[in-house]
Enzyme design. Structure first.
Site, mmCIF file in Angstrom:
data_model
loop_
_atom_site.group_PDB
_atom_site.id
_atom_site.type_symbol
_atom_site.label_atom_id
_atom_site.label_comp_id
_atom_site.label_asym_id
_atom_site.label_seq_id
_atom_site.Cartn_x
_atom_site.Cartn_y
_atom_site.Cartn_z
ATOM 1 N N ARG A 71 0.825 -1.207 0.000
ATOM 2 C CA ARG A 71 0.000 0.000 0.000
ATOM 3 C C ARG A 71 0.863 1.262 0.000
ATOM 4 O O ARG A 71 0.952 1.982 -0.987
ATOM 5 C CB ARG A 71 -0.953 -0.013 1.211
ATOM 6 C CG ARG A 71 -2.110 0.985 1.102
ATOM 7 C CD ARG A 71 -1.766 2.395 1.520
ATOM 8 N NE ARG A 71 -1.295 2.507 2.899
ATOM 9 C CZ ARG A 71 -0.824 3.614 3.429
ATOM 10 N NH1 ARG A 71 -0.735 4.727 2.689
ATOM 11 N NH2 ARG A 71 -0.389 3.649 4.686
ATOM 12 N N CYS A 127 6.012 9.522 0.492
ATOM 13 C CA CYS A 127 4.721 10.165 0.715
ATOM 14 C C CYS A 127 4.453 11.093 -0.453
ATOM 15 O O CYS A 127 5.211 12.041 -0.674
ATOM 16 C CB CYS A 127 4.702 10.945 2.023
ATOM 17 S SG CYS A 127 3.109 11.772 2.291
#
Length: 317
Positions: free
Chosen positions: A27, A256
């Protein structure tokens, strides 16, 4: 086929006997890839990670495809993991940003979900297009409904140590938002060093502040990025404070997409190497894990950034 060596074992006092690794590669790792990884490869990645002994593998995210197109195949992927050909005895958490995401996840039988919050206003705005207060309001019915459905709920808390827009983050601010997320009903809270600026002393200070603020460290996990090479040192500091759940990403995948200075996650292989050397049980077969990361690196077309993968790989780098 890679055959991994093993570190010599020299235990240290004050560490837990066992650590649960919360694997985030499928993920958090793959959502940061520019290329769209085929669903068949994602499913095989999860199966290989489970075969290596990882018991918690974060599978995907039920976010709008516009925001994270790399995970737009969640409805196709998740049934492949929970069907007869999927890994057995493995928790498969999924990220649900709002009630719509929760609906999609519950419809497929998910019983392990996570919400993703922020300590700082700047990152809350960049990631969720909401203030911290508004995001907590949004999470409240998500957590309530997930708990009613019998799901385990994890809360991610980003920017616990530093923010690229706001700079250093005050300890009491982290304690306040952490307590509020737990008060919503989250079973577990993962403390994120999203841009990798934490140091071991900072980690210890935050965990002490959380303990003083009434946050039980048995409900905490840590999520370190290795921007400045501090992720393992920070993990060791957390373990000394009683934390027993550590997030890591196979091969060091990830970063991120909403914080440009965030580099890769702590590599699961590097974590396992350290823990084995300390005599801390993980249940993970390091050789199989390295083989899995090499396999995924081949599919991504680049070598793994994990130092342990590179050191123990029999392939030429």
């Amino acid at each position: 086929m890679t055959t991994a060596g093993l570190p010599m074992t020299f235990p240290l006092d004050g560490l837990p006997a066992r650590v649960r690794i919360h694997e985030v590669g499928p993920r958090d790792g793959l959502q940061n890839e520019r290329a769209i990884v085929p669903v068949e490869v994602k499913a095989e990645f999860v199966r290989r990670l489970a075969d290596a002994g990882l018991t918690t593998v974060e599978a995907t995210s039920f976010v709008h495809p516009k925001w994270v197109p790399q995970l737009a195949d969640a409805e196709e992927l998740y049934p492949r993991l929970t069907g007869p050909d999927g890994p057995s005895g493995v928790r498969l958490p999924v990220l649900v940003p709002n009630e719509r995401g929760l609906d999609r996840a519950l419809a497929l039988g998910a019983r392990d979900v996570a919400v993703f919050g922020s300590v700082t206003e700047s990152f809350a705005k960049a990631n969720l297009n909401r203030t911290v207060e508004e995001s907590l309001t949004m999470f409240a019915p998500v957590v309530d409904r997930a708990k009613e459905a019998g799901a385990h709920v994890r809360g991610y808390l980003s920017m616990c140590f530093g923010d690229p827009w706001e700079g250093p983050v005050a300890l009491d601010r982290v304690v306040d938002v952490a307590r509020r997320l737990l008060d919503l009903g989250c079973d577990e809270l993962s403390l994120g060093d999203t841009i990798g600026v934490a140091t071991a002393g900072h980690v210890g200070a935050l965990l002490t502040a959380l303990d003083d603020g009434g946050v039980d460290n048995t409900r905490l996990a840590v999520h370190f990025h290795d921007t400045y090479g501090q992720a393992l040192a920070n993990t060791l500091a957390a373990l000394r404070h009683g934390v027993t759940t550590v997030d890591a990403s196979a091969g060091g995948l990830g970063g991120c997409p909403y914080a440009k200075s965030a580099t890769g996650n702590l590599a699961t292989e590097d974590l396992v190497w350290m823990l084995q050397g300390l005599g801390v049980e993980t249940g993970v077969d390091l050789g199989r894990l390295i083989a899995t990361s090499e396999w995924m690196a081949d599919r991504l077309g680049r070598p793994s950034p994990s130092r342990t993968v590179r050191a123990l790989s029999h392939k030429e780098q």
